[in-house]
Design an enzyme around this catalytic site. Structure first.
Site, short mmCIF file in Angstrom:
data_model
loop_
_atom_site.label_atom_id
_atom_site.label_comp_id
_atom_site.label_asym_id
_atom_site.label_seq_id
_atom_site.Cartn_x
_atom_site.Cartn_y
_atom_site.Cartn_z
CG ASP A 84 -0.37 -0.44 2.38
OD1 ASP A 84 1.05 -0.45 2.56
OD2 ASP A 84 -0.97 -0.79 3.45
CG ASN A 122 -8.81 -1.55 12.06
OD1 ASN A 122 -7.86 -2.32 11.40
ND2 ASN A 122 -9.26 -0.60 11.43
CG HIS A 146 -5.78 -2.17 8.72
ND1 HIS A 146 -5.75 -0.74 8.87
CD2 HIS A 146 -4.35 -2.54 9.05
CE1 HIS A 146 -4.50 -0.43 9.41
NE2 HIS A 146 -3.73 -1.43 9.41
CD GLU A 200 -8.55 0.96 7.78
OE1 GLU A 200 -8.57 -0.31 8.57
OE2 GLU A 200 -8.10 2.09 7.80
P1 PGA Z 1 2.25 -1.68 12.71
O1 PGA Z 1 1.12 -1.53 11.46
O2 PGA Z 1 3.25 -2.84 12.25
O3 PGA Z 1 3.03 -0.34 12.92
O4 PGA Z 1 1.69 -1.90 13.96
C1 PGA Z 1 0.47 -2.92 11.06
C2 PGA Z 1 -0.68 -2.33 10.19
O5 PGA Z 1 -1.23 -1.41 10.53
O6 PGA Z 1 -0.97 -3.04 9.45
#
Ligand code: PGA
Length: 239
Positions: A66, A134, A136, A141
């Protein structure tokens, strides 16, 4: 589904060994990479092993999950910048074989062309994922259709809040992003999801032990034929 539970350091080392094995067996492998805090230990270990000659990226291709809408690759919070600084600049991968969705051209055609480019490269051999609080994966999302391909998304407030730690203020966090879709991720031949820390424990329980539902995007991985979860003790503490 295989679930590996160990220390934060050890899961990075074990995940790195997947890359060593894959790239030695298939030097022209196609890799799906992720950003965020979680893969940093893995990337440091991959840099170490690549410099030590344990494997080469010389023939490999990569596609990132992304990119933030509105940020070009020179912005220090863009995911292109993150990948260059945390991995690509330090290993023998060809930069012109590394792909990140465009944060500037947000047309549906360009997004769909990202899936086409992945297919043309032979499909992703190994897709790395983190997970949001959450559920994702990428920036898919809750509620994202399982059939989705690369597309423009509006970020939830909780995701913008979580990511605001990297920006001067929440107002600077982009409101949109371009992300591989759920189907794009599920098309990968193998998937690794990593999670570290207590804050990820509730969502890991839902992902692994709850129903498969679009409300918990990562739960779709229960249906993937070759997926491994690398969890530290904290992230696995509610399983
Ligand atoms: P993080 O993010 O590795 O910084 O916890 C993971 C994500 O949001 O996919």
């Amino acid at each position: 589904m295989k679930i590996i539970i160990d220390s934060e350091k050890r899961i990075a080392e074990l995940a790195a060994q997947r890359y060593v094995k894959l790239l030695n067996e298939k030097p022209a492998a196609v890799l799906g990479y992720a950003t965020g805090s979680t893969p940093l230990g893995l990337y440091a270990e991959l840099i170490r092993l690549n410099k030590a000659g344990a494997f080469s990226y010389a023939q490999a291709t990569s596609f990132n999950l992304d990119e933030y809408a509105g940020l070009d690759g020179s912005h220090d919070q863009s995911y292109r910048y993150f990948m260059n600084h945390n991995l690509f600049d330090h290993v023998d991968i060809r930069k012109d074989h590394t792909f990140v969705p465009s944060g500037l051209d947000l047309s549906p055609e360009t997004a769909a062309a990202y899936d086409k480019a992945i297919e043309a490269a032979g499909g992703i051999d190994l897709q790395l994922l983190g997970i949001g609080n959450n559920g994702h994966i990428g920036f898919n999302e809750p509620g994202t259709p399982f059939g989705s391909i690369t597309h423009l998304v509006e970020l939830t407030e909780s995701t913008r809040q979580a990511n605001s730690r990297f920006f001067a203020s929440i107002d600077e966090v982009p409101t949109h992003a371009v992300t591989m879709g759920i189907r794009t991720v599920m098309n990968a031949k193998s998937v690794i999801l990593m999670a570290i820390g207590k804050a990820k424990a509730p969502i890991m329980k839902e992902t692994l032990q709850g129903p498969v539902t679009e409300n918990v995007p990562a739960s779709v991985l229960q249906l993937h034929p070759d997926v491994e979860f690398y969890l530290d003790y904290d992230a696995a503490s509610l399983l």
